[in-house]
Design an enzyme around this catalytic site. Sequence first.
Site, PDB file in Angstrom:
ATOM      1  N   GLY A  11       0.843  -1.188   0.000  1.00  0.00           N
ATOM      2  CA  GLY A  11       0.000   0.000   0.000  1.00  0.00           C
ATOM      3  C   GLY A  11       0.877   1.237   0.000  1.00  0.00           C
ATOM      4  N   GLN A  49       3.111   9.823   1.304  1.00  0.00           N
ATOM      5  CA  GLN A  49       4.376   9.094   1.252  1.00  0.00           C
ATOM      6  C   GLN A  49       5.210   9.433   0.021  1.00  0.00           C
ATOM      7  OE1 GLN A  49       2.411   5.090   2.187  1.00  0.00           O
ATOM      8  NE2 GLN A  49       4.393   4.976   3.220  1.00  0.00           N
ATOM      9  N   CYS A  78       6.110   0.104   7.516  1.00  0.00           N
ATOM     10  CA  CYS A  78       5.717   1.198   6.649  1.00  0.00           C
ATOM     11  C   CYS A  78       6.921   1.630   5.814  1.00  0.00           C
ATOM     12  CB  CYS A  78       5.220   2.357   7.508  1.00  0.00           C
ATOM     13  SG  CYS A  78       4.735   3.798   6.564  1.00  0.00           S
ATOM     14  N   LEU A  79       6.695   1.868   4.540  1.00  0.00           N
ATOM     15  CA  LEU A  79       7.781   2.290   3.651  1.00  0.00           C
ATOM     16  C   LEU A  79       8.402   3.605   4.115  1.00  0.00           C
ATOM     17  CD1 LEU A  79       6.147   1.499   0.180  1.00  0.00           C
ATOM     18  CD2 LEU A  79       7.777   0.100   1.439  1.00  0.00           C
ATOM     19  N   HIS A 110      -4.192   1.178   7.791  1.00  0.00           N
ATOM     20  CA  HIS A 110      -2.863   1.803   7.762  1.00  0.00           C
ATOM     21  C   HIS A 110      -2.832   2.942   6.731  1.00  0.00           C
ATOM     22  CE1 HIS A 110       1.726   1.305   7.884  1.00  0.00           C
ATOM     23  NE2 HIS A 110       1.525   2.125   6.864  1.00  0.00           N
ATOM     24  N   GLU A 111      -3.360   2.690   5.539  1.00  0.00           N
ATOM     25  CA  GLU A 111      -3.307   3.703   4.472  1.00  0.00           C
ATOM     26  C   GLU A 111      -4.281   4.854   4.732  1.00  0.00           C
ATOM     27  OE1 GLU A 111      -0.780   3.501   2.664  1.00  0.00           O
ATOM     28  OE2 GLU A 111      -0.331   1.420   3.143  1.00  0.00           O
ATOM     29  N   HIS A 165      -2.662   7.204   7.011  1.00  0.00           N
ATOM     30  CA  HIS A 165      -1.706   8.105   6.335  1.00  0.00           C
ATOM     31  C   HIS A 165      -2.424   9.367   5.847  1.00  0.00           C
ATOM     32  CE1 HIS A 165       2.229   6.294   6.166  1.00  0.00           C
ATOM     33  NE2 HIS A 165       1.780   5.145   5.683  1.00  0.00           N
TER      34      HIS A 165
HETATM   35 NI    NI Z   1       2.716   3.319   5.697  1.00  0.00          NI
END
Ligand code: NI
Length: 163
Positions: A46, A51, A88-89, A130-131, A134
């Site tokens: 995701g 991000q 998380c990226l 999670h997304e 964000h």
């Molecule tokens: Ni993330």
Amino acid sequence: MSIRKITEYPEEVLAQIGKPVEKFDEELEKLCEDMFETMYDADGVGLAAPQIGLNLRLFVMDCEDIKLVAANPEIIASEGEQSSSEGCLSVGKVPAVVIRPAKATLRAQNLKGEWFEREAEGYAARCFLHETDHCDGKLFIDHLPKMRREMIITKFKKEKRWK
Ligand code: NI
């Protein structure tokens, strides 16, 4: 299509509440293509607009059997509880166990601006949550107790230095 630079903690855009997506045009389509490409390149499931440095309520995901674009996402229902590892990226994929609802229903708009609802459980539900977080300026580490949160941040910063 192009791969965008992934923003990382503590960049400010990750802590901002995203602005609504208002235009459902070719530009949005291209942005989402870039987001998918960036996500796949980073081996993520995701990716949300903050991000890649955009203060926008938008995410893409391809997790288990759910691949979608979600503009102006909200979680309209959730139930149960699951506890498993998450990363998380934007935090270097440093994992931490986060408690989340087991099931979640996402309401969002697709690339045409049409509203849809989608229910998921397990990993995909975790991804919805999670997304969507964000888009509200929230990171998964914000769900952790203070000490755990500090630990993850320290580990992330250390790993970053080694790169
Ligand atoms: Ni993330």
